[in-house]
Write a protein that holds these residues in place. Structure first.
Motif, PDB file in Angstrom:
ATOM      1  N   ARG A  56       0.706  -1.512   0.163  1.00 26.46           N
ATOM      2  CA  ARG A  56       0.027  -0.081   0.383  1.00 26.46           C
ATOM      3  C   ARG A  56       0.802   1.804   0.125  1.00 26.46           C
ATOM      4  N   GLY A  57       2.180   1.227  -0.813  1.00 27.40           N
ATOM      5  CA  GLY A  57       3.122   2.406  -0.578  1.00 27.40           C
ATOM      6  C   GLY A  57       4.002   1.682  -1.328  1.00 27.40           C
ATOM      7  N   ARG A  58       4.766   2.870  -1.265  1.00 23.87           N
ATOM      8  CA  ARG A  58       6.138   2.625  -2.418  1.00 23.87           C
ATOM      9  C   ARG A  58       7.513   3.675  -1.497  1.00 23.87           C
ATOM     10  N   LEU A  59       8.430   3.416  -2.145  1.00 20.35           N
ATOM     11  CA  LEU A  59       9.765   3.992  -1.224  1.00 20.35           C
ATOM     12  C   LEU A  59      10.221   4.303  -2.617  1.00 20.35           C
ATOM     13  N   ASP A  60      10.258   5.787  -2.478  1.00 22.39           N
ATOM     14  CA  ASP A  60      11.578   6.194  -3.516  1.00 22.39           C
ATOM     15  C   ASP A  60      13.016   7.080  -3.092  1.00 22.39           C
ATOM     16  N   GLN A  61      13.917   7.286  -4.144  1.00 19.46           N
ATOM     17  CA  GLN A  61      14.731   8.210  -3.844  1.00 19.46           C
ATOM     18  C   GLN A  61      13.918   9.750  -4.450  1.00 19.46           C
ATOM     19  N   SER A  62      14.836  10.707  -3.356  1.00 18.11           N
ATOM     20  CA  SER A  62      14.197  12.575  -4.241  1.00 18.11           C
ATOM     21  C   SER A  62      15.444  12.922  -3.304  1.00 18.11           C
ATOM     22  N   ILE A  63      15.591  14.628  -4.080  1.00 13.25           N
ATOM     23  CA  ILE A  63      16.462  15.510  -3.648  1.00 13.25           C
ATOM     24  C   ILE A  63      15.834  15.337  -2.288  1.00 13.25           C
ATOM     25  N   HIS A  64      14.958  15.610  -1.963  1.00 14.32           N
ATOM     26  CA  HIS A  64      14.386  15.975  -0.533  1.00 14.32           C
ATOM     27  C   HIS A  64      13.445  15.657  -0.242  1.00 14.32           C
ATOM     28  N   PRO A  65      14.060  14.353   0.702  1.00 15.16           N
ATOM     29  CA  PRO A  65      12.613  13.476   1.354  1.00 15.16           C
ATOM     30  C   PRO A  65      11.511  13.736   1.610  1.00 15.16           C
ATOM     31  N   PHE A  66      10.711  13.472   0.767  1.00 20.28           N
ATOM     32  CA  PHE A  66       8.974  13.812   1.524  1.00 20.28           C
ATOM     33  C   PHE A  66       7.701  12.096   1.530  1.00 20.28           C
ATOM     34  N   SER A  67       6.620  12.747   2.449  1.00 17.90           N
ATOM     35  CA  SER A  67       5.800  11.441   1.793  1.00 17.90           C
ATOM     36  C   SER A  67       4.517  12.516   1.335  1.00 17.90           C
ATOM     37  N   LEU A  68       3.748  11.278   0.856  1.00 16.47           N
ATOM     38  CA  LEU A  68       2.207  11.894   0.376  1.00 16.47           C
ATOM     39  C   LEU A  68       1.385  10.772   0.277  1.00 16.47           C
ATOM     40  N   GLY A  69       0.357  11.059   1.218  1.00 21.68           N
ATOM     41  CA  GLY A  69      -1.047  10.180   0.864  1.00 21.68           C
ATOM     42  C   GLY A  69      -1.878  10.781   0.132  1.00 21.68           C
ATOM     43  N   ILE A  70      -1.635   9.370  -1.375  1.00 22.30           N
ATOM     44  CA  ILE A  70      -2.354   9.677  -2.610  1.00 22.30           C
ATOM     45  C   ILE A  70      -3.869   8.323  -1.766  1.00 22.30           C
ATOM     46  N   HIS A  71      -3.924   7.728  -0.814  1.00 24.71           N
ATOM     47  CA  HIS A  71      -5.265   6.990  -0.228  1.00 24.71           C
ATOM     48  C   HIS A  71      -4.552   6.284   0.554  1.00 24.71           C
ATOM     49  N   PRO A  72      -5.325   5.682   1.393  1.00 23.81           N
ATOM     50  CA  PRO A  72      -4.877   4.798   2.869  1.00 23.81           C
ATOM     51  C   PRO A  72      -3.740   3.353   2.208  1.00 23.81           C
ATOM     52  N   ASP A  87      -2.184   4.224  -0.961  1.00 21.83           N
ATOM     53  CA  ASP A  87      -1.100   4.323  -1.681  1.00 21.83           C
ATOM     54  C   ASP A  87      -0.228   5.272  -1.556  1.00 21.83           C
ATOM     55  N   VAL A  88       0.858   4.857  -0.639  1.00 22.84           N
ATOM     56  CA  VAL A  88       1.288   6.055  -0.111  1.00 22.84           C
ATOM     57  C   VAL A  88       2.435   6.119   0.087  1.00 22.84           C
ATOM     58  N   ARG A  89       2.971   7.204  -0.278  1.00 24.37           N
ATOM     59  CA  ARG A  89       3.934   7.134  -1.115  1.00 24.37           C
ATOM     60  C   ARG A  89       5.722   8.057   0.395  1.00 24.37           C
ATOM     61  N   ILE A  90       6.486   7.133  -0.164  1.00 21.94           N
ATOM     62  CA  ILE A  90       7.705   8.517   0.806  1.00 21.94           C
ATOM     63  C   ILE A  90       9.397   7.959   0.393  1.00 21.94           C
ATOM     64  N   THR A  91       9.723   9.269   0.541  1.00 25.75           N
ATOM     65  CA  THR A  91      11.061   9.128  -0.131  1.00 25.75           C
ATOM     66  C   THR A  91      11.952   9.039   0.663  1.00 25.75           C
ATOM     67  N   THR A  92      13.077   8.721   0.480  1.00 24.68           N
ATOM     68  CA  THR A  92      14.546   8.877   1.374  1.00 24.68           C
ATOM     69  C   THR A  92      15.476   9.311   0.584  1.00 24.68           C
ATOM     70  N   HIS A  93      16.335   9.286   0.906  1.00 27.71           N
ATOM     71  CA  HIS A  93      18.100   9.803  -0.105  1.00 27.71           C
ATOM     72  C   HIS A  93      19.036   7.753   0.491  1.00 27.71           C
ATOM     73  N   THR A  94      20.485   7.405   0.130  1.00 24.12           N
ATOM     74  CA  THR A  94      21.200   6.565   0.501  1.00 24.12           C
ATOM     75  C   THR A  94      22.246   7.121   0.190  1.00 24.12           C
ATOM     76  N   ASP A  95      23.208   7.667   1.427  1.00 26.73           N
ATOM     77  CA  ASP A  95      23.759   8.778   1.118  1.00 26.73           C
ATOM     78  C   ASP A  95      25.018   7.462   2.530  1.00 26.73           C
ATOM     79  N   PRO A  96      25.600   7.066   1.852  1.00 28.89           N
ATOM     80  CA  PRO A  96      26.857   6.419   1.925  1.00 28.89           C
ATOM     81  C   PRO A  96      27.499   7.085   3.577  1.00 28.89           C
TER      82      PRO A  96
END
Lengths: 511, 511
Positions: A231-247, A249-258
């Motif tokens: 019921r969601g996905r995790l992606d990469q973006s410059i500025h992490p954020f979260s966004l709920g389209i519907h319970p 379909d919820v999308r969050i982003t992060t980054h992976t800086d070693p």
């Protein structure tokens, strides 16, 4: 048609309109998510037109006089919702919330709504370019337009003692400068001497974890938190954020800086905290406008709770450290993996810094106070745009004892202003205060809390938040949620106690 | 207001409405793209509501009586567009095209538009599940509903000698069963003996290229073709597709199956051919409804041109083979890389098979004829849904001499029906015919064509397509594009000549 039949027809009319509004909001959410994650550069211009059209459509439907008439009639018949609403009061709460939004919408011209949406899109694009170039002047015209249009909108909305009150109302119903200013400044006054006493100079320990290993660690933490990947996905973006389209379909982003694995982990838990709230919103309230967060401060309480209360706890690092070490070894990373104690100390190190999203939990609130005071100046008119960079740098010098070397680590660091989110920042510190209150309530309700966290058993914590926060959606106000979940508590005292037991204690131990 | 002033106001009203429709279409496009590439499973239900709402909004705006009134008045004043329109005729063409769409829209109830959009969403989800289970019965109810609603819509649209004519009109203005049936069946009759004479039994040569190496090869081919990565993106999806949100935001998908590198390459060039058309649509026609493809057959001519005319040519493989070999070596793949001659022979091998998208260029058209005849049966009412799988298998036996072992390699193989795209399939063979005509015209215009292709210089070919096809958008009809670019030619003869010189020649050489 009898009275009951007319009321039923009006309720159906209102529910139809609110369901369509929810659908339109979900579409706008997807447009925004895509803009920050997937959209090619060439799509920027038309995306502005798309977002502006969707904003106008939503505004027109909300300001529709027919909807207003039905809402007024229903409000007369149903009366105001009770102080402690239950599911039996859904119609009354739905009507009250929708009428409040309708009254606000009719005061703002549709053309201004469209212009603001276009300005946000242009602002985001200008901000990305200005950050790249570390040049505030590239962003200044877009920011001036955003502030001008937002001030025009605030003036049209009116109603507050301060022009900024109308902006606060966008995010948290009932919040005012008169109430927030003493709260935030008072908290700042109590934090300043603590920071001075605890502050650890120089950079913290250097941690390193290869990006794929960090991504796998993120996945383990998300799973333990109860994040539902169906019921969601995790992606990469410059500025992490979260966004709920519907319970569902919820999308969050992060980054992976070693080179910043702890910061990335914090970020992931923060956005997942938002995402869990969105996944937990009540489907039974679909089509009422109440399948929504009660406000952004409560939303931030969820993200900050997971990021800080859980994610910076000793118990959490006891569970995490062996998993970190396993990923460290599997990736063939050099040197020994950090111990649980080293991770705990690093995560709770108190040290003034320039970037809010990388700040420790204590000084974080000073970053918020800087932004709040600058926004007050922008919206009272006391602070012109051209004076903003110097005002920013001076405020950092005064509050945190540091001065940015360039605009990208200063006034250009946050995505909020370029997205037109003026009035949002106080939500973070309000969220910290509420999260401290939730911690106290949860510890009282579950004496086994920290033992569970130490074993990575986070499901009871999620269940408690679902029960006490998420499931209410916007049927309860933020204050009603707090009254039920926490009761009458001094949240400033709760936050200071929490901080004193974490980073400040860790600093004393090291000193 | 004088006559000119009133006309100007009406033109502005029409342009505003058409610009909003373009924006809404772009948003629907993003919703569809996301559904097939990014959306988590839990988003499926609300995505149906989102697509349905957008379809209703577009339909209401198109059917708006105020728009109709302005269009009728303008059509009276401007008269019909000339047989060979130029940029000076934009207003007349814009009005004629929009009025045609408006007249069709007013015949279809908005509720039916919404129901169809919901049924497409449910159909796509049922199709994915049924494919997984190789069970047609899991898809049958959703397909029945789609066919029923589409028949209802076709009946409301009316106007043709056959119910299927209204569906063809969705994709290619003016196409009719009366014209298509003899064309397609006649082509099939000419192909059948050729296939029988040329058919090569058994599986083709086994090629292998590791997925990352194949992805890098795709990138090289896209770059040579002139694909603009700043104005589009390439992703993975189950069923490759292309979607233009705007000329600056065109999205194509492909897959990278290491055991079918040639098939994946074909697929990528096919979708990129669509994508190049979308990236080449004329921005100067934004807001007129004419910044659009002239029809789906012409769209398929672009994809099939790149996939087949260029992508299966000897010259292309001369350029590709060393690049393939380099990726093969860099990936440490076992055995020698295939030679240019081996790739050419494999890509042009004529052999009846079960899956359309993997078919060779000659037998491909037989797959289309099967679908066309089944669709005629579904829409005349002669073929009930429950008889479809057996009718499919029997048609494959008759036309291709093969029988599917299960529904996923039979009646469930294509995404079109579950998406409600009835009447689309003929576009592929029409596209093949047009692509053969473009080949003949391009060879006449550029004698150096194949020498250039052999050096990977594909830019002159793209420039010719931009000039002769893309730049016209929908200002010219498909027939007008063909008249200018190709002139009076027998496209069946062109296609047979093309095929005789490719796979059929390759087969004779091997026999």
């Amino acid at each position: 048609m009898d009275h009951g039949g007319a009321q039923q027809a009006q309720l159906e009319q209102v529910r139809g309109a609110l369901a369509a509004l929810e659908t339109l909001e979900g579409i706008s959410g997807l447009l925004e998510w895509d803009q920050q994650t997937m959209m090619p550069a060439g799509g920027g211009e038309v995306r502005g037109a798309q977002l502006a059209l969707m904003a106008r459509l939503q505004h027109e439907r909300l300001a529709d006089p027919a909807l207003g008439g039905a809402l007024e009639a229903l409000a007369d018949q149903l009366g105001p919702p009770p102080a402690a609403p239950s599911m039996a009061d859904v119609d009354a709460v739905m009507v009250a919330r929708a009428l409040h939004k309708h009254h606000r919408a009719v005061r703002v011209p549709t053309a201004l709504v469209g212009a603001l949406a276009e300005a946000k899109n242009a602002g985001f694009r200008a901000w990305v370019a200005a950050r790249e170039a570390r040049d505030f002047s590239m962003f200044a015209p877009a920011l001036r337009r955003l502030v001008d249009l937002s001030r025009e909108r605030a003036a049209a909305l009116g109603g507050g003692a301060h022009p900024y009150d109308a902006l606060l109302e966008d995010f948290d119903a009932g919040a005012t400068v008169a109430q927030l200013q003493p709260l935030l400044v008072g908290l700042g006054d109590q934090l300043a001497p603590r920071v001075a006493a605890a502050a650890q100079a120089g950079p913290g320990p250097r941690l390193h974890l290869p990006a794929p290993a960090l991504a796998r660690l993120h996945a383990q933490v998300l799973e333990a938190m109860g994040w539902d990947g169906e019921r969601g996905r995790l992606d990469q973006s410059i500025h992490p954020f979260s966004l709920g389209i519907h319970p569902g379909d919820v999308r969050i982003t992060t980054h992976t800086d070693p080179d910043d694995p702890l910061g990335c982990l914090s970020s992931t838990m923060h956005e997942a905290g938002h995402g869990l709230y969105e996944q937990g919103l009540p489907l039974r309230l679909s089509g009422t406008g109440l399948r929504a967060a009660a406000g952004t401060a409560l939303h931030e309480s969820q993200s900050r709770f997971w990021e800080n209360v859980i994610g910076r706890s000793e118990a959490f690092f006891e569970w995490l450290a062996p998993r970190w070490a396993a990923e460290h070894a599997a990736a063939g990373a050099p040197g020994p993996a950090p111990s649980a104690a080293a991770l705990y100390a690093a995560a709770n190190r108190v040290s003034p810094s320039l970037i809010r999203v990388h700040a420790d939990e204590t000084t974080y609130n000073l970053h918020i106070i800087v932004r709040f005071e600058l926004e007050l100046g922008l919206f009272s008119g006391a602070l012109p745009i051209e004076a903003l960079p110097e005002a920013w740098d001076a405020a950092y010098q005064a509050r945190l004892g540091l001065r940015p070397a360039h605009a990208t680590e200063g006034v250009l660091q946050d995505v909020h202003w370029c997205s037109g989110y003026f009035g949002y920042f106080p939500s973070y510190t309000l969220g910290n205060l509420m999260a401290a209150g939730f911690r106290a309530a949860l510890e009282a309700a579950r004496p086994a809390l920290w033992a569970e966290v130490g074993r990575g058993e986070l499901q009871p914590t999620l269940a408690w938040l679902r029960e006490n926060v998420h499931q209410h959606g916007n049927l309860l106000t933020t204050q009603q949620v707090l009254d039920r979940a926490i009761g009458p508590r001094d949240l400033v005292a709760d936050l200071l106690a929490h901080l004193d037991g974490r980073g400040l204690a860790a600093a004393r131990a090291q000193a």
